[in-house]
Design a protein around this motif. Structure first.
Motif, PDB file in Angstrom:
ATOM      1  N   LEU A  24      25.986  45.377   8.072  1.00 11.18           N
ATOM      2  CA  LEU A  24      26.883  44.977   9.162  1.00 11.18           C
ATOM      3  C   LEU A  24      27.225  46.172  10.041  1.00 11.18           C
ATOM      4  O   LEU A  24      27.206  46.078  11.278  1.00 11.18           O
ATOM      5  N   ASN A  25      27.522  47.297   9.419  1.00  9.10           N
ATOM      6  CA  ASN A  25      27.847  48.504  10.185  1.00  9.10           C
ATOM      7  C   ASN A  25      26.654  48.968  11.016  1.00  9.10           C
ATOM      8  O   ASN A  25      26.809  49.359  12.183  1.00  9.10           O
ATOM      9  N   ALA A  26      25.472  48.928  10.408  1.00  4.98           N
ATOM     10  CA  ALA A  26      24.271  49.361  11.121  1.00  4.98           C
ATOM     11  C   ALA A  26      23.991  48.480  12.333  1.00  4.98           C
ATOM     12  O   ALA A  26      23.452  48.943  13.343  1.00  4.98           O
ATOM     13  N   ALA A  27      24.364  47.197  12.232  1.00  3.85           N
ATOM     14  CA  ALA A  27      24.145  46.268  13.335  1.00  3.85           C
ATOM     15  C   ALA A  27      25.290  46.289  14.345  1.00  3.85           C
ATOM     16  O   ALA A  27      25.234  45.577  15.357  1.00  3.85           O
ATOM     17  N   GLY A  28      26.328  47.076  14.070  1.00  2.90           N
ATOM     18  CA  GLY A  28      27.467  47.149  14.969  1.00  2.90           C
ATOM     19  C   GLY A  28      28.312  45.896  14.977  1.00  2.90           C
ATOM     20  O   GLY A  28      28.947  45.576  15.986  1.00  2.90           O
ATOM     21  N   TYR A  44      30.727  32.497   8.778  1.00  3.53           N
ATOM     22  CA  TYR A  44      29.420  32.453   8.122  1.00  3.53           C
ATOM     23  C   TYR A  44      29.630  32.473   6.617  1.00  3.53           C
ATOM     24  O   TYR A  44      30.552  33.116   6.122  1.00  3.53           O
ATOM     25  N   ILE A  45      28.745  31.773   5.909  1.00  6.74           N
ATOM     26  CA  ILE A  45      28.827  31.730   4.452  1.00  6.74           C
ATOM     27  C   ILE A  45      27.557  32.339   3.878  1.00  6.74           C
ATOM     28  O   ILE A  45      26.459  31.819   4.084  1.00  6.74           O
ATOM     29  N   VAL A  46      27.702  33.465   3.181  1.00 12.13           N
ATOM     30  CA  VAL A  46      26.602  34.051   2.426  1.00 12.13           C
ATOM     31  C   VAL A  46      26.630  33.380   1.064  1.00 12.13           C
ATOM     32  O   VAL A  46      27.624  33.482   0.336  1.00 12.13           O
ATOM     33  N   ASN A 289      20.636  37.357  10.828  1.00 10.24           N
ATOM     34  CA  ASN A 289      20.987  35.988  11.212  1.00 10.24           C
ATOM     35  C   ASN A 289      22.416  35.913  11.748  1.00 10.24           C
ATOM     36  O   ASN A 289      22.698  35.127  12.659  1.00 10.24           O
ATOM     37  N   ILE A 290      23.324  36.708  11.209  1.00  6.79           N
ATOM     38  CA  ILE A 290      24.680  36.753  11.754  1.00  6.79           C
ATOM     39  C   ILE A 290      24.643  37.293  13.182  1.00  6.79           C
ATOM     40  O   ILE A 290      25.292  36.752  14.088  1.00  6.79           O
ATOM     41  N   ARG A 291      23.863  38.341  13.384  1.00 12.25           N
ATOM     42  CA  ARG A 291      23.721  38.884  14.745  1.00 12.25           C
ATOM     43  C   ARG A 291      23.182  37.830  15.697  1.00 12.25           C
ATOM     44  O   ARG A 291      23.670  37.676  16.830  1.00 12.25           O
ATOM     45  N   ALA A 295      24.911  36.181  19.022  1.00 12.33           N
ATOM     46  CA  ALA A 295      24.254  36.367  20.315  1.00 12.33           C
ATOM     47  C   ALA A 295      23.744  35.056  20.910  1.00 12.33           C
ATOM     48  O   ALA A 295      23.191  35.053  22.016  1.00 12.33           O
ATOM     49  N   GLY A 296      23.928  33.962  20.167  1.00  2.16           N
ATOM     50  CA  GLY A 296      23.447  32.680  20.655  1.00  2.16           C
ATOM     51  C   GLY A 296      21.936  32.516  20.545  1.00  2.16           C
ATOM     52  O   GLY A 296      21.340  31.686  21.233  1.00  2.16           O
ATOM     53  N   GLU A 297      21.310  33.306  19.677  1.00  2.00           N
ATOM     54  CA  GLU A 297      19.867  33.223  19.466  1.00  2.00           C
ATOM     55  C   GLU A 297      19.561  32.303  18.279  1.00  2.00           C
ATOM     56  O   GLU A 297      20.418  32.085  17.415  1.00  2.00           O
TER      57      GLU A 297
END
Length: 309
Positions: A24-28, A44-46, A289-291, A295-297
């Protein structure tokens, strides 16, 4: 800040917490990652299907369930789950599966058991065929099956892949449908089963299909236990139709101590070790997938509920 619920067995939290935070940190991505978040606040549910969370109804804000397992058969039928479900396609898991499958294919191809374990102490010399003379068939051309097929192809084996719907893998003889299955099995000197567990694949290896394989063929199952009709396989092993089977997955796990597979001389049992999700690489898949969701992707590796995978 988004809220990410970790819904798996408590002991998995120690394994995944730091890798997930690192990803998460790496993805900002600024996120509240926790095992305890009010359902109405979860984004989100992991998820692991063996967790206590089985009713998704209260999670009205959640955008996706991100599975920690490659297998989703235990969750696809959950009627309370109506939001997107993504299965785990972990590069670390794929590499582990490829290495395990390749190792056991080579073991059978080279006849290594006879050379390593020789109770009679006899000097028996056997010369295996070259890889280019050996026909290997893989049932299932998803991410894992395709990766295994490509690796075995690179070693020189004749590789045929079968899937329910048409697939194309360069250099691999790709077959599909019922007619294609019969053709694939007819040339399966070594068979690797990597299909998902669905209504249409349960007991796909039964008395009829096992009989379609060349006499003395080898079977390797790192896919799902229910792919094989156990009584039919045991009978085929007893007659020599199947020379030997290596089984990594079973209907009941751990495999009960009184199961006939343990004592059968033509069966190798391994304890569901062919492919294990790696926390570091799996966390990167989850966070990607969270990113994408933020981002709406489109999400990656979405499950088709109708197909069951």
């Amino acid at each position: 800040m988004i809220n990410v619920l970790f819904a798996a067995r408590p002991e998995r939290w120690d394994t995944y917490e730091q890798p997930l935070r690192n990803a998460l940190n790496a993805a900002g991505i600024e996120a509240n990652l926790s095992q305890d978040i009010s359902p109405e606040d979860v984004d989100y549910i992991v998820y692991a299907p063996n967790s206590d969370l089985q009713d998704f109804t209260p999670y009205t804000r959640a955008r996706a369930v991100l599975n920690l397992w490659a297998g989703v058969e235990q969750i696809t039928g959950n009627q309370t789950l109506t939001i997107p479900l993504a299965r785990m396609v972990d590069p670390g898991l794929t590499k582990g599966m490829v290495e395990w499958v390749t190792g056991h294919v080579m073991r059978y191809h080279l006849g290594m058991d006879a050379h390593i374990v020789n109770p009679s102490n006899s000097w028996t010399v056997t010369t295996p065929p070259l890889a280019e003379e050996r026909r290997v068939v893989i049932l299932g051309l998803g991410a894992l099956g395709t990766a295994c097929a490509e690796t075995l192809l690179g070693l020189g084996f004749q590789v045929t892949g079968w899937s329910r719907s048409a697939k194309s893998v360069e250099g691999v003889n790709c077959l599909h449908g019922d007619a294609g299955l019969a053709l694939a099995l007819a040339e399966a000197e070594i068979l690797v089963t990597l299909l998902p567990d669905t209504a249409s694949t349960t007991n796909i290896m039964n008395a009829e299909t096992l009989a379609q394989m060349p006499h003395g063929a080898f079977l390797i199952n790192p896919g799902r236990g229910p792919l094989i009709e156990d009584t039919a396989l045991l009978a085929a092993l007893d007659t020599g139709q199947i020379a030997h089977a290596t089984l990594d997955v079973f209907r009941t796990e751990p495999l009960p101590q009184n199961d006939p597979y343990w004592a059968h001389p033509q069966v190798t049992v391994t304890p569901h070790i062919a492919a294990e999700t790696r926390a570091s690489t799996a966390s990167q898949v989850i966070v990607e997938n969270i990113r994408r969701g933020e981002a709406g992707e489109p999400f990656l590796n979405l499950v088709d509920r109708a197909l069951g995978y």
